[in-house]
Design a protein around this motif. Sequence first.
Motif, PDB file in Angstrom:
ATOM      1  N   LEU A 134      50.083  49.369  35.439  1.00 23.56           N
ATOM      2  CA  LEU A 134      51.357  49.085  34.776  1.00 23.56           C
ATOM      3  C   LEU A 134      51.112  48.595  33.348  1.00 23.56           C
ATOM      4  O   LEU A 134      51.790  49.012  32.406  1.00 23.56           O
ATOM      5  N   VAL A 135      50.123  47.724  33.187  1.00 24.18           N
ATOM      6  CA  VAL A 135      49.767  47.225  31.857  1.00 24.18           C
ATOM      7  C   VAL A 135      49.240  48.360  30.999  1.00 24.18           C
ATOM      8  O   VAL A 135      49.591  48.487  29.814  1.00 24.18           O
ATOM      9  N   ALA A 136      48.393  49.209  31.576  1.00 21.30           N
ATOM     10  CA  ALA A 136      47.808  50.324  30.824  1.00 21.30           C
ATOM     11  C   ALA A 136      48.880  51.305  30.364  1.00 21.30           C
ATOM     12  O   ALA A 136      48.856  51.794  29.228  1.00 21.30           O
ATOM     13  N   ALA A 191      59.781  34.171  34.921  1.00 17.83           N
ATOM     14  CA  ALA A 191      59.511  34.021  36.350  1.00 17.83           C
ATOM     15  C   ALA A 191      60.168  35.137  37.161  1.00 17.83           C
ATOM     16  O   ALA A 191      59.546  35.723  38.059  1.00 17.83           O
ATOM     17  N   GLU A 192      61.424  35.444  36.857  1.00 15.31           N
ATOM     18  CA  GLU A 192      62.128  36.473  37.614  1.00 15.31           C
ATOM     19  C   GLU A 192      61.565  37.865  37.310  1.00 15.31           C
ATOM     20  O   GLU A 192      61.492  38.719  38.201  1.00 15.31           O
ATOM     21  N   SER A 193      61.162  38.088  36.072  1.00 16.15           N
ATOM     22  CA  SER A 193      60.561  39.381  35.722  1.00 16.15           C
ATOM     23  C   SER A 193      59.229  39.570  36.442  1.00 16.15           C
ATOM     24  O   SER A 193      58.934  40.661  36.956  1.00 16.15           O
ATOM     25  N   TYR A 247      55.167  41.979  39.587  1.00 16.66           N
ATOM     26  CA  TYR A 247      53.823  41.679  40.078  1.00 16.66           C
ATOM     27  C   TYR A 247      53.669  42.125  41.533  1.00 16.66           C
ATOM     28  O   TYR A 247      54.420  41.722  42.415  1.00 16.66           O
ATOM     29  N   SER A 248      52.662  42.948  41.773  1.00 21.95           N
ATOM     30  CA  SER A 248      52.442  43.486  43.121  1.00 21.95           C
ATOM     31  C   SER A 248      51.349  42.737  43.877  1.00 21.95           C
ATOM     32  O   SER A 248      51.289  42.791  45.103  1.00 21.95           O
ATOM     33  N   GLY A 249      50.443  42.075  43.135  1.00 21.57           N
ATOM     34  CA  GLY A 249      49.308  41.410  43.784  1.00 21.57           C
ATOM     35  C   GLY A 249      48.142  42.342  44.028  1.00 21.57           C
ATOM     36  O   GLY A 249      47.106  41.945  44.543  1.00 21.57           O
ATOM     37  N   ILE A 250      48.315  43.616  43.666  1.00 20.05           N
ATOM     38  CA  ILE A 250      47.234  44.597  43.804  1.00 20.05           C
ATOM     39  C   ILE A 250      46.690  44.853  42.400  1.00 20.05           C
ATOM     40  O   ILE A 250      47.383  45.424  41.547  1.00 20.05           O
ATOM     41  N   ALA A 251      45.491  44.428  42.145  1.00 18.10           N
ATOM     42  CA  ALA A 251      44.953  44.404  40.782  1.00 18.10           C
ATOM     43  C   ALA A 251      45.039  45.756  40.084  1.00 18.10           C
ATOM     44  O   ALA A 251      45.527  45.849  38.949  1.00 18.10           O
ATOM     45  N   ARG A 292      47.004  39.729  36.582  1.00 20.58           N
ATOM     46  CA  ARG A 292      48.220  38.913  36.522  1.00 20.58           C
ATOM     47  C   ARG A 292      48.381  38.281  35.138  1.00 20.58           C
ATOM     48  O   ARG A 292      49.485  38.202  34.602  1.00 20.58           O
ATOM     49  N   GLU A 293      47.282  37.849  34.573  1.00 16.60           N
ATOM     50  CA  GLU A 293      47.333  37.218  33.251  1.00 16.60           C
ATOM     51  C   GLU A 293      47.855  38.191  32.201  1.00 16.60           C
ATOM     52  O   GLU A 293      48.694  37.823  31.363  1.00 16.60           O
TER      53      GLU A 293
END
Length: 546
Positions: free
Chosen positions: A44-46, A27-29, A34-38, A94-95
């Motif tokens: 970041l994931v890429a 949760a803290e991470s 998480y920015s909320g901007i897809a 987000r997922e």
Amino acid sequence: MVQPDITQWPIYQLSKNRDQLVEGVIAESMEKLYSGIALKDLALVADTYFQERRRMTEEPWKVDPPDEEAFFKQLKRDLQGAAAGNEGDPAKARELLHLLVERYTNEIVGSFKQRTYRLARGLANFGFARLFNTFSKDLLRPISVQQQQLMTRMQITGAIDQVRHLATKGTIILLPTHFSNLDSIVVGWAIEALGLPPFTYGAGINLFGHPLLSYFMHRLGAYRVDRRKKTKLYLTVLKTYAEYIVRQGAHTLFFPGGTRSRSGGIETRLKLGLLGTTIEAQRRLILENPEKPHTLYVVPLVMSYHNVLEGQPLIEQHLKKEGKQQYVLVKDDFRNLNKTSKFVWNFIRNASGMAFSFGEPRDLFGNRLNEDGRSIDQHGRLVNLADYFRHGGDITQDFQRNQAYTRLLGEHVLKEYYSINIVFNSHLVAFAAFEYIYQKEGIDKYRLFTREQANLIIPEGKFLEIVDRLLNKLKEMERQGRVKLAVHMRKSVSEIVREGIANLSGYHVKKPIVRTENGHITTENIKLLYYYHNRLNGYELHRFIF
């Protein structure tokens, strides 16, 4: 034991409530990442995906999870689907972010098993008692007697009583020097010998590939650190975990050097990433109770011993890096069970000792502490820790301010390392021998390493003279509080030289320092001599050779 009830130890409680711990760290991470901007989250994931694929290709380890290949292949497919369109898929972004955070959290989080701890404590007390007593009638004595002898051999000095007392008042952050993969084991024994609860600590994930070490580390509070992973996402999860467990009161051990000293010298530069998490942890603890917060106490620790199992490969790595050559990982003797066993055997046969020097506990800002564990200034007045985090009257979060506090903390620790360092006879003879040869030859040390070593001779009388001069300087520095000398350094110069040479000859096949048939001093392995010489770098002793 300062807290005899194991079930009350924070490390036990964290492991007992592991699901809650994992959920809290996730949760803290996510809150930090998480920015909320897809498209930003997908980027970041890429970035994590591409760096991880490179790591898996260029630097795979046996300890890596077996499902790693399949996981990242699926992540790539999901990432491509989520990135379709100009704005991307917010829910999928987000997922995927959560999926990576969850994976890293479960990889990092350690555990603590009461039964394994009791087993390890018994084995350590039994094993170390025999490790540091030669095969003689001592082994026939009761284990309690051997334990007392062990405490004498393995000197534990410094602010011991204060550390024990403060462990009941707040959370200890122990910051040892780091020379060997065996450090975690011997520090754990020293903690046990002081009657402290076990500490949690970050261990290189490569060590979990060693079956015996893995069994115990998985169950004794060690959390896994993969230093190959440099992505923002992984480092955020790692730092969040380190901060989280400190806030929960778990006494924690950081090796602030980040990794073993390749040169053999005491750290001259610290990696402040994990150490910096303690500053934010203290701020959040203050928010919970501004008037009397739970306090974090920093304790530097310097370990001294004669031989380092991995000395040869470590100095090779150091010289390759320092010499601006391509960095090549040399095979580490620690992975070789036969060589490890031989090292332990020689430890026993030569009855080599260890020393643990604990520095004075301070708060994170360098303030001294009173008997209640409260911070005080130089005049003995109470210091309000909340003031370090105030801006405009409010306790605020300030990344740059925290960085500045972390740098100051690192500077304090480095300075303390040198003043509490315990010098052994092996350190002194190695320094004297290499420095004399280096200065006499008058050439670059890399050229020196290629010289015919049989010609590098130091006359016995000259060597005794140099050691005597250096010893007198070290005694002067000890009186000034700039260093400490081991008990065995109170002997005559000839005894110090004889025992120092013997102690350095205890393990290595090609010995860093030996006597010739005529009693003079030479070396069979000048690189290793340089490695042990480096332990006394930083004291300007090279000025007293001639």
